[in-house]
Design an enzyme around this catalytic site. Structure first.
Site, PDB file in Angstrom:
ATOM      1  N   CYS A  73       6.185   0.071 -10.247  1.00  0.00           N
ATOM      2  CA  CYS A  73       5.726   0.308  -8.885  1.00  0.00           C
ATOM      3  C   CYS A  73       5.133  -0.998  -8.391  1.00  0.00           C
ATOM      4  O   CYS A  73       4.142  -1.476  -8.939  1.00  0.00           O
ATOM      5  CB  CYS A  73       4.683   1.433  -8.871  1.00  0.00           C
ATOM      6  SG  CYS A  73       3.901   1.663  -7.274  1.00  0.00           S
ATOM      7  N   CYS A 202       6.456   1.334   0.302  1.00  0.00           N
ATOM      8  CA  CYS A 202       7.269   1.393  -0.915  1.00  0.00           C
ATOM      9  C   CYS A 202       7.622  -0.039  -1.278  1.00  0.00           C
ATOM     10  O   CYS A 202       8.388  -0.687  -0.560  1.00  0.00           O
ATOM     11  CB  CYS A 202       8.529   2.227  -0.658  1.00  0.00           C
ATOM     12  SG  CYS A 202       9.730   2.164  -2.009  1.00  0.00           S
TER      13      CYS A 202
END
Lengths: 270, 270
Positions: A73, A202
């Site tokens: 991530c 994101c």
């Protein structure tokens, strides 16, 4: 009753509960992750970052809010690295953190934005359609379809409450980024994350969008691109690999306690 | 940089950040409340409960997540009182807390559910229609319209994404409760809160629903009614005043820091 120290932080409003675990002792069940990430009955976050001491370094054990395991991530890695430096667990500068996607280099100044090396993009062959728009497939370790729109009004008007229908879809599904060029090396985008829905930010999607735009423009490699997402602004540079730079903010630290998989602060710790 | 100690807690998933302020020193701006209640860039909560020491007692300074001031919150009062007892600021048993709606009596056992005296209901004249349903108007200090449905399937099928249209509406607007009798002195309900939307729980709404049901049934005064809301189960007894009993759970404590109205944990406190 088990007490856990935690830190809450976010990168462009992608938020995390960090659990320091220097001796790799913490058994983190999916139920406990869900309890911690519950935005009303818990602390609330998009995911948990367990900060694991391994072999003299630090491993990012990332879990999604639903308790599932994720490989990497980009926003999480920046927040993770900011924590290591602010907590005195690593020196400011360049450091390498372990992730399930392999080691990642992160540049953390003493104060300010953090850069993470997101690795090399993979351009996938084929055209994918979303309604009347053509999308480009890019892998940043996870699959993305990037669609370029003509104007910001079209971006604002999108309904992303349901997953965009991609024809043909990628084998493992996809994240979808809708992108608008807003200026010289500047983009604005909205993203629908696979299995999640629209999110404020994101990291891999921002990188995929910049890569697809640079490919289409035939210029802009080795340059900084500014990418606005609903949760803030990130900077992407596609050099050899893709470098993602942005804020990594720690907002609180504290202690929570678990009674099995339930969160309940003992009276002696209130 | 100012450091604030906090506790996070919830009652039937109506969640709060508590800020102990024994000397009434904390200037709590609307901006800071919004920053704290931001579910991604802050801690996240439905509201802030400033725990103010005044005249040897405790005053609940309640703020909504949008920074506005509210008079009273039944779930908040229970969590507030649980905190006072667990933190050693009050003895377990019956205590009186100050609120903008006046003093409220709360019963807090050493462990377990907390009861708050919500005052006397006021039944308002007139019938109010929501579509083909007739609603009853009840004030619990704030205005409610209670509509009884025939079956649980109808409750589950409601679309509460928009405010229900009430004809005629109350002068200051209304909270709307849709209620189903599910058993002997048992209700299930969903609530649309004025200016907020559907919520997991609403203390005054639960009381208003029980009062309207008892009025319609002509029985059930001085008895315990079990009321299920999306966030859990509460117990209501309409004696002289209305007593609301339910869980009040503290899940974490910690420290946050503010740089103006922005949340940013200093490196020395990470």
């Amino acid at each position: 009753m088990t007490y856990l120290d935690f830190v809450k932080g976010h990168g462009t409003e992608n938020d995390f509960v960090l659990l320091p675990d220097p001796d790799d002792r913490l058994e983190l069940s999916a139920e406990l992750v869900r309890a911690i990430c519950d935005r009303r009955a818990g602390i609330g976050a998009d995911g948990v970052l367990r900060v694991v001491g391994i072999d003299g370094g630090w491993f990012m054990d990332y879990r999604n809010a639903d308790g599932s395991i994720a490989e990497m991530c980009g926003n999480g890695a920046r927040v993770f690295a900011r924590y290591l430096v602010d907590a005195g667990l690593a020196q400011a500068g360049e450091l390498v953190i372990g992730t399930r996607a392999g080691p990642r280099t992160v540049a953390v100044p003493a104060v300010g934005e953090v850069t993470v090396d997101m690795g090399r993009p993979e351009l996938l062959a084929g055209t994918h359609r979303i309604g009347r728009h053509a999308g480009v497939a890019v892998s940043m370790g996870n699959p993305h379809i990037v669609v370029t729109l003509g104007e910001e009004a079209a971006l604002a008007g999108l309904d992303l409450t349901a997953p965009p229908v991609v024809e043909p879809g990628l084998p493992a599904g996809q994240n979808v980024e809708f992108v608008v060029r807003t200026g010289h090396r500047a983009l604005s985008l909205r993203v629908h994350e696979r299995g999640v829905g629209e999110t404020r930010s994101c990291g891999t999607g921002v990188c995929a969008a910049a890569v697809a735009t640079i490919m289409a423009a035939g210029q802009g490699r080795d340059e900084d691109w500014s990418v606005r997402v609903p949760g803030g602004v990130l900077t992407v540079r596609w050099a050899d690999s893709v470098l993602l730079t942005g804020p990594a903010v720690l907002v609180a630290r504290g202690r929570l306690s678990t009674d099995g998989d339930r969160l309940l602060l003992g009276a002696d710790h209130a």
